[in-house]
Scaffold this active site. Structure first.
Site, mmCIF file in Angstrom:
data_model
loop_
_atom_site.group_PDB
_atom_site.id
_atom_site.type_symbol
_atom_site.label_atom_id
_atom_site.label_comp_id
_atom_site.label_asym_id
_atom_site.label_seq_id
_atom_site.Cartn_x
_atom_site.Cartn_y
_atom_site.Cartn_z
ATOM 1 N NE ARG A 272 -1.845 1.958 3.365
ATOM 2 C CZ ARG A 272 -1.665 1.818 4.687
ATOM 3 N NH1 ARG A 272 -2.316 0.888 5.343
ATOM 4 N NH2 ARG A 272 -0.852 2.617 5.345
ATOM 5 C CG HIS A 276 -6.258 2.749 6.202
ATOM 6 N ND1 HIS A 276 -6.497 1.520 5.644
ATOM 7 C CD2 HIS A 276 -7.420 3.150 6.779
ATOM 8 C CE1 HIS A 276 -7.763 1.185 5.889
ATOM 9 N NE2 HIS A 276 -8.341 2.151 6.565
ATOM 10 C CE1 TYR A 285 1.213 2.187 8.576
ATOM 11 C CE2 TYR A 285 0.156 3.859 9.946
ATOM 12 C CZ TYR A 285 0.260 3.175 8.751
ATOM 13 O OH TYR A 285 -0.581 3.474 7.715
HETATM 14 C C1 LIG Z 1 -15.197 -5.610 10.933
HETATM 15 C C2 LIG Z 1 -14.328 -4.406 10.815
HETATM 16 N N1 LIG Z 1 -13.426 -4.110 11.782
HETATM 17 C C3 LIG Z 1 -12.668 -2.998 11.680
HETATM 18 C C4 LIG Z 1 -12.788 -2.149 10.610
HETATM 19 C C5 LIG Z 1 -11.953 -0.856 10.542
HETATM 20 N N2 LIG Z 1 -10.953 -0.998 9.431
HETATM 21 C C6 LIG Z 1 -11.200 -0.488 8.216
HETATM 22 S S1 LIG Z 1 -10.015 -0.862 7.111
HETATM 23 C C7 LIG Z 1 -9.114 -1.693 8.267
HETATM 24 C C8 LIG Z 1 -7.839 -2.365 7.871
HETATM 25 C C9 LIG Z 1 -8.088 -3.428 6.869
HETATM 26 O O1 LIG Z 1 -6.876 -3.946 6.390
HETATM 27 P P1 LIG Z 1 -6.834 -4.912 5.157
HETATM 28 O O2 LIG Z 1 -7.867 -5.951 5.250
HETATM 29 O O3 LIG Z 1 -5.431 -5.380 5.026
HETATM 30 O O4 LIG Z 1 -7.235 -4.007 3.911
HETATM 31 P P2 LIG Z 1 -6.530 -2.691 3.340
HETATM 32 O O5 LIG Z 1 -7.150 -1.527 4.024
HETATM 33 O O6 LIG Z 1 -5.071 -2.813 3.617
HETATM 34 O O7 LIG Z 1 -6.832 -2.693 1.897
HETATM 35 C C10 LIG Z 1 -9.751 -1.652 9.509
HETATM 36 C C11 LIG Z 1 -9.214 -2.226 10.743
HETATM 37 C C12 LIG Z 1 -13.727 -2.497 9.626
HETATM 38 N N3 LIG Z 1 -13.907 -1.749 8.541
HETATM 39 N N4 LIG Z 1 -14.473 -3.622 9.732
#
Ligand SMILES: Cc1ncc(C[n+]2csc(CCOP(=O)(O)OP(=O)(O)O)c2C)c(N)n1
Ligand SMILES: [Mg+2]
Lengths: 385, 344
Positions: A272, A276, A285
């Protein structure tokens, strides 16, 4: 399939947990050279015209992503999760599907929507804060972008199962993040899909972070692809910045699903590049030097080197692609100038198919309140005039 | 799930004509409702835990697997979020899934799918995607169930916009309301009071009762309105019977629908009697009765002679079988509560 990165239920090729992580499957290396077919895991390098098409779509998608990130920095969008650097995964996913297949994306995957034909203004409706989601799902065969992590994977399995029950040949592909694979719904989806032999493909974009949390805090196994074996489906560990490999593997998995061969789990190893979302601060981080390492592995530059070396990407082609990308960026900026006015009373429209008295009363209450405010405002304007 | 494109079992079934009246349990009425809906509409599919050859732990799906086959009736892997999540995908593709959560407390793993997707899909897609899913949840106690088998979880669902929450209290309603729920384009949480599964009534199927969204006055009275639903309708009726000995005339309302709430019917009764109490098994604090009391007070304050009472389970986790009699509202407890009002 004796290769380390291609897991199957064949016991001889089953992964041993103590093994070091394998290198991901790639068809074009960092330097833009085609790998030796003996290292290609049985996958053929896609034809030059296909690769050129993938290149064009990656360039256009990136231009969109950069444009939307800029608009977000200007404060004109509420939020935008960028997929910069993940174009190979996103475009390979879309390019591997037929128009009647279904895509189940996340908040991260706006460029997949774009590539599948969703107009920029419809993609941005949610990020502009107009409505939670704003495109034509049945026209594009794209489910609403899911925010609750991994929940959409189950929807994909359900839709794929329904397709199978009806005797159709529709395949569902769902995009997931690496962090999302820790969610129970991811495991339930993998298991349901394998048990029901659903025509579904799970494409995990391992961009190595879940907001701030690196993958080694999500799981203790070598790769996400390894997990597939536990559910009884093939898993593929692929260089997610090599669109040639991603396209070859995802297409093969989609074909397998369509032909009754059941689900597959594909891990695209990528990075990425952006924060975020705009409200995140990655300096807390991760090291910017890591980001620079991955900038050197850019999926677009890699394919570009290859296409130039084989003489497919001419100056004329390049100019055409640049023009298309700039036109899209201009159209994206343009759509921001049009303010969509949503009638607040529509808030009550879509909660239920069956009308409810209590909601009608609340709608009337809001309508009155708005009318009173407007009347009061008109009076004030009249008095000052 | 196996697909049989040409070997569907539909040919062996017949369209439901009116059948002669016969005594039938609530479980059998629910079974008949699902069967008739499946005969009428080939897009109705049924899956969940043990709903196949076993016919469900309460036998509500008995015989359906044999009649309709694996294509339309199947045992799913054991994962409630997975059941609801896959039902959503099927509904997007045009099926009408009827799924079972084996017991009330085991629906909690599916909470996210129900609250974040089932309830919100129509709204977030501006009406473009609808999810005609029926989620059957056997609920409540009084069956001597061990821990996690007697919860009353209705308030969680009823306070979620986008969900329709209904609960029958008798076999006729069970049939009629389940048919209506399956035919509805809205997702419906269909709460089945376990303690009433074996209650019987004489039914001539396909019986149709009042619309699913309406409350029904099941016993007329002039002094007090008792508002009950699901398992407590029986309790309220017993209370009304007992009260006649004291010369008290109790009107009993079976809410049937928890969301939407039938304000018109209930308010009319409360205005008539001027006194009301709501009875449920669930804990009192933040429970469904709080909503009932609040909205009735807001709408009918000047017609009331006394505060609206809630006679409910205590604010404790549902007890073990040997202690549940102390927890459940009884006619005696209800009458005692009514006795705390000032009667002039
Ligand atoms: C069930 C749930 N818990 C927490 C969140 C908050 N949240 C949004 S994105 C994220 C990180 C997700 O990481 P990843 O699956 O690796 O996807 P990326 O954002 O890196 O594409 C979190 C913790 C959420 N959207 N849904
Ligand atoms: Mg990630």
């Amino acid at each position: 399939m004796p290769h380390d990165y291609v897991m199957s239920l064949n016991v001889e090729s089953a992964p041993v947990l103590t093994q070091a992580a394998p290198t991901p499957l790639r068809l074009i290396d960092d330097a833009g050279r085609a790998v030796d077919p003996s290292e290609a895991g049985g996958f053929a390098l896609p034809a030059p015209d296909i690769l050129l098409g993938l290149y064009r779509r990656m360039v256009v998608a990136r231009r969109f992503d950069v444009q939307v990130t800029a608009l977000t920095r200007q404060g004109r969008l509420a939020t935008y999760p960028s997929a910069l650097g993940q174009e190979a995964c996103e475009i390979a996913a879309v390019a591997s599907l037929r128009t009647d297949d279904w895509l189940f994306p996340t908040y991260r995957d706006s460029i997949a929507l774009l590539t599948r034909g969703v107009p920029p203004e419809d993609i941005l409706a949610s990020f502009r804060g107009e409505w939670h989601s704003g495109y034509d799902y049945y026209q594009h065969k794209i489910a609403p972008q899911a925010t609750p992590l991994a929940t959409q994977a189950l929807h994909a399995v359900g839709l794929a199962t329904a397709s199978k029950l009806k005797g159709d040949h529709t395949v569902a592909l769902t995009l997931l993040g690496d962090g999302a694979t820790s969610e129970g719904d991811a495991h339930e989806a993998f298991n349901f899909a394998a048990v029901w032999q659903a025509p579904v493909v799970f494409l995990v974009q391992n961009n190595q972070f879940a907001i701030s949390v690196p993958l080694d805090k999500q799981m203790a196994c070598r790769t996400i692809a390894d997990k597939a074996i536990g559910y009884g489906m093939p898993g593929y560990f692929v260089d997610g910045n090599d669109v040639a490999a991603m396209y070859a593997v995802v297409s093969a998995a989609v074909d397998t699903a369509r032909n009754g061969g059941g689900p597959s789990l594909i891990e695209g190893l990528t990075y990425r590049m952006e924060a975020h979302t705009n409200s995140d601060d990655p300096t807390r981080y991760r090291d910017s030097s890591d980001v620079e390492v991955w900038r050197g592995r850019d999926p677009i530059e890699r394919l570009e080197k290859y296409l130039v070396s084989v003489g497919v990407l001419t100056d004329g082609e390049r100019a055409g692609i640049t023009r298309e990308a700039e036109e899209l960026a201009a159209a994206t900026r343009e759509c921001m100038t049009k303010t969509a006015v949503i009638d607040p009373l529509e808030l009550f429209e879509h909660v239920y198919a069956t009308p409810r008295t209590a909601l009608a009363e609340q709608r009337d209450f809001l309508a009155n309140e708005i009318a009173e405010h407007e009347a009061a405002a008109a009076k004030t304007t009249g008095e000052t005039a | 799930m196996t697909s049989h494109s040409s070997t569907t079992h539909e040919s062996s079934t017949t369209a439901p004509a009116t059948r002669p009246a016969a005594p039938m349990t609530m479980a059998a009425a629910l079974n008949a409702a699902i069967r008739d809906a499946m005969v009428d509409d080939s897009s109705v599919v049924l899956f969940g835990e043990d709903v196949g050859p076993l016919g469900g732990v309460f036998r509500v799906t008995d015989g359906l697997y044999a009649e309709f086959g694996e294509t339309r009736v199947s045992d799913s892997p054991l994962a409630e979020s997975g059941i609801i999540g896959t039902a959503i995908g099927m509904a997007i593709y045009g099926l009408r899934p009827v799924v079972e959560m084996q017991f009330d407390a085991f629906s909690y793993p599916a909470f996210e799918q129900i609250v974040s997707h089932v309830a919100k899909m129509r709204n977030r897609t501006r009406g473009k995607i609808q999810l005609p899913i029926v989620i059957r949840i056997p609920y409540a106690g009084d069956i001597g169930g061990v821990e996690h088998h007697s919860d009353s979880s209705e308030a969680y669902w009823a306070s979620t916009p986008g969900l329709t929450v209904v609960t029958p209290s008798n076999p006729a309603d069970a049939y009629s309301m389940l048919r209506e729920a399956i035919a509805s384009d809205d997702p419906v949480i269909f709460m089945e009071p376990k303690s009433r599964y074996w209650s019987k009534a004489e039914l001539a199927l396909p019986v149709r009762t009042a619309p699913m969204s309406t409350a029904v006055v099941v016993r007329e009275g002039t002094d007090v309105t008792l508002i009950a639903y699901g398992p407590t309708v029986k309790t309220a009726l017993a209370t009304a019977e007992l009260a006649t000995e004291e010369g008290l005339s109790i009107e009993v309302i079976d809410l049937r629908s928890l969301s939407p709430f039938d304000d018109a019917t209930v308010s009319a009764s409360v205005r008539k009697t001027s006194r009301a109490a709501v009875i449920h098994e669930a804990a009192q604090f933040g429970g469904y009765g709080a909503e009932v009391a609040a909205r009735l007070t807001e709408r009918n304050f000047y017609y009331l002679s006394a505060p609206i009472l809630r006679i409910t389970g205590f604010d404790i986790p549902y007890p073990s079988p040997k202690l549940e009699e102390y927890f459940l509202p009884t006619p005696d407890r209800i009458l005692a509560a009514l006795g705390t009002w000032e009667w002039s």
